[in-house]
Design an enzyme around this catalytic site. Structure first.
Site, PDB file in Angstrom:
ATOM      1  N   SER A  55      32.496  46.669  29.165  1.00 38.93           N
ATOM      2  CA  SER A  55      31.179  46.587  28.508  1.00 38.93           C
ATOM      3  C   SER A  55      30.081  47.129  29.422  1.00 38.93           C
ATOM      4  O   SER A  55      28.962  47.368  28.968  1.00 38.93           O
ATOM      5  CB  SER A  55      30.868  45.152  28.085  1.00 38.93           C
ATOM      6  OG  SER A  55      30.810  44.302  29.214  1.00 38.93           O
ATOM      7  N   HIS A  56      30.386  47.324  30.712  1.00 42.83           N
ATOM      8  CA  HIS A  56      29.359  47.817  31.639  1.00 42.83           C
ATOM      9  C   HIS A  56      29.861  48.958  32.530  1.00 42.83           C
ATOM     10  O   HIS A  56      29.310  49.199  33.603  1.00 42.83           O
ATOM     11  CB  HIS A  56      28.777  46.656  32.454  1.00 42.83           C
ATOM     12  CG  HIS A  56      27.963  45.755  31.578  1.00 42.83           C
ATOM     13  ND1 HIS A  56      28.544  44.821  30.745  1.00 42.83           N
ATOM     14  CD2 HIS A  56      26.633  45.710  31.331  1.00 42.83           C
ATOM     15  CE1 HIS A  56      27.602  44.218  30.048  1.00 42.83           C
ATOM     16  NE2 HIS A  56      26.432  44.731  30.378  1.00 42.83           N
ATOM     17  N   HIS A 128      18.015  46.016  34.763  1.00 41.42           N
ATOM     18  CA  HIS A 128      19.409  45.846  35.193  1.00 41.42           C
ATOM     19  C   HIS A 128      20.288  46.182  34.003  1.00 41.42           C
ATOM     20  O   HIS A 128      20.237  45.522  32.983  1.00 41.42           O
ATOM     21  CB  HIS A 128      19.652  44.408  35.642  1.00 41.42           C
ATOM     22  CG  HIS A 128      20.869  44.259  36.510  1.00 41.42           C
ATOM     23  ND1 HIS A 128      22.130  44.608  36.083  1.00 41.42           N
ATOM     24  CD2 HIS A 128      21.005  43.808  37.785  1.00 41.42           C
ATOM     25  CE1 HIS A 128      22.997  44.370  37.063  1.00 41.42           C
ATOM     26  NE2 HIS A 128      22.339  43.899  38.115  1.00 41.42           N
ATOM     27  N   THR A 168      20.583  38.138  27.061  1.00 40.36           N
ATOM     28  CA  THR A 168      21.958  37.629  27.185  1.00 40.36           C
ATOM     29  C   THR A 168      22.178  37.020  28.576  1.00 40.36           C
ATOM     30  O   THR A 168      23.252  36.495  28.864  1.00 40.36           O
ATOM     31  CB  THR A 168      22.988  38.742  26.890  1.00 40.36           C
ATOM     32  OG1 THR A 168      22.590  39.931  27.581  1.00 40.36           O
ATOM     33  CG2 THR A 168      23.069  39.037  25.407  1.00 40.36           C
ATOM     34  N   ASP A 196      29.525  44.061  24.523  1.00 39.31           N
ATOM     35  CA  ASP A 196      30.755  43.864  23.757  1.00 39.31           C
ATOM     36  C   ASP A 196      30.484  43.909  22.255  1.00 39.31           C
ATOM     37  O   ASP A 196      31.370  44.284  21.483  1.00 39.31           O
ATOM     38  CB  ASP A 196      31.424  42.541  24.152  1.00 39.31           C
ATOM     39  CG  ASP A 196      32.212  42.678  25.446  1.00 39.31           C
ATOM     40  OD1 ASP A 196      32.787  43.766  25.677  1.00 39.31           O
ATOM     41  OD2 ASP A 196      32.234  41.720  26.231  1.00 39.31           O
ATOM     42  N   PRO A 313      38.442  32.798  36.803  1.00 36.43           N
ATOM     43  CA  PRO A 313      37.592  33.971  36.694  1.00 36.43           C
ATOM     44  C   PRO A 313      37.917  34.984  37.784  1.00 36.43           C
ATOM     45  O   PRO A 313      38.180  34.591  38.938  1.00 36.43           O
ATOM     46  CB  PRO A 313      36.173  33.429  36.888  1.00 36.43           C
ATOM     47  CG  PRO A 313      36.263  31.977  36.638  1.00 36.43           C
ATOM     48  CD  PRO A 313      37.661  31.546  36.878  1.00 36.43           C
ATOM     49  N   ASP A 315      40.521  36.738  38.195  1.00 36.24           N
ATOM     50  CA  ASP A 315      41.958  37.032  38.350  1.00 36.24           C
ATOM     51  C   ASP A 315      42.275  38.356  37.651  1.00 36.24           C
ATOM     52  O   ASP A 315      42.952  39.232  38.214  1.00 36.24           O
ATOM     53  CB  ASP A 315      42.832  35.954  37.687  1.00 36.24           C
ATOM     54  CG  ASP A 315      42.921  34.677  38.506  1.00 36.24           C
ATOM     55  OD1 ASP A 315      42.410  34.660  39.637  1.00 36.24           O
ATOM     56  OD2 ASP A 315      43.514  33.699  37.995  1.00 36.24           O
TER      57      ASP A 315
HETATM   58  N1  LIG Z   1      22.744  43.237  33.112  1.00 33.44           N
HETATM   59  C1  LIG Z   1      22.595  42.378  32.138  1.00 33.44           C
HETATM   60  O1  LIG Z   1      21.486  42.059  31.735  1.00 33.44           O
HETATM   61  C2  LIG Z   1      23.783  41.756  31.504  1.00 33.44           C
HETATM   62  C3  LIG Z   1      25.046  41.975  31.995  1.00 33.44           C
HETATM   63  N2  LIG Z   1      26.106  41.327  31.449  1.00 33.44           N
HETATM   64  C4  LIG Z   1      27.422  41.543  32.018  1.00 33.44           C
HETATM   65  O2  LIG Z   1      28.401  41.597  31.019  1.00 33.44           O
HETATM   66  C5  LIG Z   1      29.651  41.242  31.572  1.00 33.44           C
HETATM   67  C6  LIG Z   1      30.437  40.482  30.568  1.00 33.44           C
HETATM   68  O3  LIG Z   1      29.843  39.220  30.325  1.00 33.44           O
HETATM   69  P1  LIG Z   1      30.599  38.169  29.405  1.00 33.44           P
HETATM   70  O4  LIG Z   1      31.055  38.828  28.166  1.00 33.44           O
HETATM   71  O5  LIG Z   1      29.785  36.956  29.294  1.00 33.44           O
HETATM   72  O6  LIG Z   1      31.887  37.907  30.296  1.00 33.44           O
HETATM   73  P2  LIG Z   1      33.328  37.341  29.879  1.00 33.44           P
HETATM   74  O7  LIG Z   1      33.173  36.245  28.902  1.00 33.44           O
HETATM   75  O8  LIG Z   1      34.218  38.455  29.548  1.00 33.44           O
HETATM   76  O9  LIG Z   1      33.825  36.750  31.288  1.00 33.44           O
HETATM   77  C7  LIG Z   1      33.037  35.808  31.958  1.00 33.44           C
HETATM   78  C8  LIG Z   1      33.742  35.301  33.196  1.00 33.44           C
HETATM   79  O10 LIG Z   1      34.835  34.478  32.804  1.00 33.44           O
HETATM   80  C9  LIG Z   1      36.073  35.006  33.273  1.00 33.44           C
HETATM   81  N3  LIG Z   1      37.034  34.839  32.200  1.00 33.44           N
HETATM   82  C10 LIG Z   1      37.122  35.536  31.045  1.00 33.44           C
HETATM   83  N4  LIG Z   1      38.121  35.053  30.285  1.00 33.44           N
HETATM   84  C11 LIG Z   1      38.666  34.019  30.975  1.00 33.44           C
HETATM   85  C12 LIG Z   1      39.733  33.108  30.709  1.00 33.44           C
HETATM   86  N5  LIG Z   1      40.446  33.149  29.583  1.00 33.44           N
HETATM   87  N6  LIG Z   1      40.014  32.189  31.644  1.00 33.44           N
HETATM   88  C13 LIG Z   1      39.310  32.114  32.797  1.00 33.44           C
HETATM   89  N7  LIG Z   1      38.292  32.945  33.108  1.00 33.44           N
HETATM   90  C14 LIG Z   1      37.971  33.881  32.198  1.00 33.44           C
HETATM   91  C15 LIG Z   1      35.803  36.445  33.604  1.00 33.44           C
HETATM   92  O11 LIG Z   1      36.699  36.898  34.602  1.00 33.44           O
HETATM   93  P3  LIG Z   1      37.357  38.395  34.489  1.00 33.44           P
HETATM   94  O12 LIG Z   1      36.227  39.324  34.796  1.00 33.44           O
HETATM   95  O13 LIG Z   1      38.447  38.414  35.487  1.00 33.44           O
HETATM   96  O14 LIG Z   1      37.847  38.542  33.072  1.00 33.44           O
HETATM   97  C16 LIG Z   1      34.344  36.397  34.058  1.00 33.44           C
HETATM   98  O15 LIG Z   1      34.205  36.021  35.391  1.00 33.44           O
HETATM   99  C17 LIG Z   1      29.338  40.500  32.871  1.00 33.44           C
HETATM  100  O16 LIG Z   1      29.763  41.309  33.937  1.00 33.44           O
HETATM  101  C18 LIG Z   1      27.827  40.365  32.870  1.00 33.44           C
HETATM  102  O17 LIG Z   1      27.207  40.453  34.132  1.00 33.44           O
HETATM  103  C19 LIG Z   1      25.976  40.439  30.416  1.00 33.44           C
HETATM  104  C20 LIG Z   1      24.739  40.207  29.897  1.00 33.44           C
HETATM  105  C21 LIG Z   1      23.553  40.872  30.354  1.00 33.44           C
HETATM  106  O1  LIG Z   2      25.651  43.425  27.635  1.00 31.79           O
HETATM  107  C1  LIG Z   2      24.499  42.935  27.648  1.00 31.79           C
HETATM  108  O2  LIG Z   2      24.227  41.877  27.076  1.00 31.79           O
HETATM  109  C2  LIG Z   2      23.432  43.658  28.396  1.00 31.79           C
HETATM  110  N1  LIG Z   2      23.782  44.504  29.301  1.00 31.79           N
HETATM  111  C3  LIG Z   2      22.905  45.255  30.132  1.00 31.79           C
HETATM  112  C4  LIG Z   2      21.518  45.340  29.609  1.00 31.79           C
HETATM  113  C5  LIG Z   2      21.040  44.113  28.919  1.00 31.79           C
HETATM  114  C6  LIG Z   2      22.024  43.381  28.083  1.00 31.79           C
END
Ligand SMILES: NC(=O)C1=CN([C@@H]2O[C@H](COP(=O)(O)OP(=O)(O)OC[C@H]3O[C@@H](n4cnc5c(N)ncnc54)[C@H](OP(=O)(O)O)[C@@H]3O)[C@@H](O)[C@H]2O)C=CC1
Ligand SMILES: O=C(O)C1=NCCCC1
Length: 345
Positions: A55-56, A128, A168, A196, A313, A315
């Site tokens: 997703s990033h 960001h 988010t 996503d 997380p 892994d």
């Molecule tokens: N810049 C911005 O403003 C934003 C950035 N983001 C980014 O988007 C990305 C995705 O976010 P999000 O969708 O919430 O992340 P996920 O829900 O995919 O994962 C969140 C965390 O939980 C872990 N995880 C996922 N599934 C499991 C499981 N079944 N059991 C145990 N641990 C688990 C992941 O590890 P693993 O990675 O190993 O799967 C990760 O550390 C992040 O990197 C976040 O920083 C999100 C919102 C805004």
């Molecule tokens: O996936 C998200 O949520 C975001 N990613 C980067 C910019 C702001 C929101």
């Protein structure tokens, strides 16, 4: 075949990390980013793709380019550090990418964490665009504990609400772990990251129940309904909303950045960045505990696995990283074509 390509079929090309970084760096420079910032963005984006943070990863590149073209973000911005020697360091990112600001302040933040036991970095006027784990994991690699918070644009409604107020708003945490890679988690405070939702819309998948609402506030699993005037929900109801609100406080109120709600989307394209913010808290664990911090982190992680949580997380990420180091980073044909087009535009 691109030099440095490990293997290539009609469907998938496998690139080495360095080749992908170089390709991304050239794309960013070509589209108006300074050499220094382009190298930082390229490294970050390639790390996300390498670890399977799709997703990033390169999925985001067209978004980077459109924000640059529209003037939403200044790829040549020179961030300015405001430092009076206290534990809290401020940076004005000057409408640039947050990553450029954090890279500039990193040595001072490290120094403050080592000298004073804790360093806090407050970045404002920034954008960001990426995953947060690459921001915190390197501190844990140096034996430090790191936490980070980012707010963005309002796409999340509070429980019972109709109006999107939070971004988010992810939270990332990293701690050194003896004998293993650091313990790292990085998660949005919404039920699902907006990236996503965009991927699901592009690929025609539904969202899981409880992810979002449509423009009338009705629950929906249709990603297009969420993106077209709808909104996301916080994870875990009011508990996720409390974390999202805390992120607004730490990443915006405390840094001097905008709340997600204050970002004026109507001005896009043509506006400056959302001017939101990011906060880092970096702690030297040698100042606390019993001198065996990393061993204690390993112990609680192992106990958690023994208690029945097989997957912790990161892994998956670390496994993907090991695999792509062996095979190269797989890039789908359509993404490869897009990158080639962007580099020669
Ligand atoms: N810049 C911005 O403003 C934003 C950035 N983001 C980014 O988007 C990305 C995705 O976010 P999000 O969708 O919430 O992340 P996920 O829900 O995919 O994962 C969140 C965390 O939980 C872990 N995880 C996922 N599934 C499991 C499981 N079944 N059991 C145990 N641990 C688990 C992941 O590890 P693993 O990675 O190993 O799967 C990760 O550390 C992040 O990197 C976040 O920083 C999100 C919102 C805004
Ligand atoms: O996936 C998200 O949520 C975001 N990613 C980067 C910019 C702001 C929101």
């Amino acid at each position: 075949m691109l030099e440095g390509t490990m293997t290539s079929t009609t469907e998938i090309t496998h690139l080495t990390f360095d080749v992908l970084v170089d390709l991304l760096r050239k794309i960013f420079v070509r589209h108006g980013v300074s050499e220094t910032t382009a190298a930082i963005l390229a490294d970050n984006c390639a790390r996300a793709e390498r670890d399977g943070s799709f997703s990033h990863g390169i999925f985001r590149v067209p978004g980077y380019i459109s924000t640059l073209k529209s003037g939403w973000v200044d790829g040549k911005a020179q961030p300015v550090i405001e430092d009076d020697g206290a534990a809290l360091i401020r940076v004005d990112a000057r409408n640039g990418f947050t990553l450029a600001a954090s890279a500039l302040a990193r040595p001072t933040l490290l120094e403050r964490a080592r000298e004073q036991g804790v360093g806090v970095l407050a970045i404002r006027n920034s954008h960001h665009f990426s995953a947060l784990w690459p921001d915190v994991e390197p501190f844990a690699d140096e034996g430090l504990v790191a936490l980070s918070f980012v707010n963005s644009m309002a796409v999340v409604v509070p429980p019972g609400g109709k109006k999107a107020i939070f971004g988010t708003n992810p939270v990332a945490f990293a701690a050194p772990r003896a004998g293993q890679p650091p313990y790292v988690f990085d998660q949005s405070s919404s039920a699902i990251a907006n990236g996503d939702v965009q991927i699901a819309a592009r690929e025609g998948h539904s969202l899981r129940e409880g992810a979002g609402v449509d423009r009338d506030g009705n629950p929906t699993t249709d990603p297009r309904a969420v993106l077209d005037g709808g909104a996301l929900l916080p994870f875990g109801g009011y508990k996720g909303a409390s974390i999202a609100l805390m992120v607004e406080i730490l990443a915006a109120a405390l840094t001097g950045g905008n709340f997600s709600r204050e970002v004026d989307w109507s001005q896009h394209p043509g506006a400056q960045t959302p001017c939101t913010g990011q906060l880092f808290i970096v702690i030297d664990p040698a100042r606390g505990g019993n001198g065996h911090f990393a061993e204690r982190v390993a112990e609680i992680c192992d106990l958690t696995r023994e208690a029945g949580q097989e997957r912790l997380p990161s892994d998956r990420r670390f496994r993907t990283r090991a695999e792509t180091a062996r095979t190269g980073i797989p890039i789908k044909a359509k993404d490869m074509a897009l990158l080639q087009e962007l580099v020669s535009e």
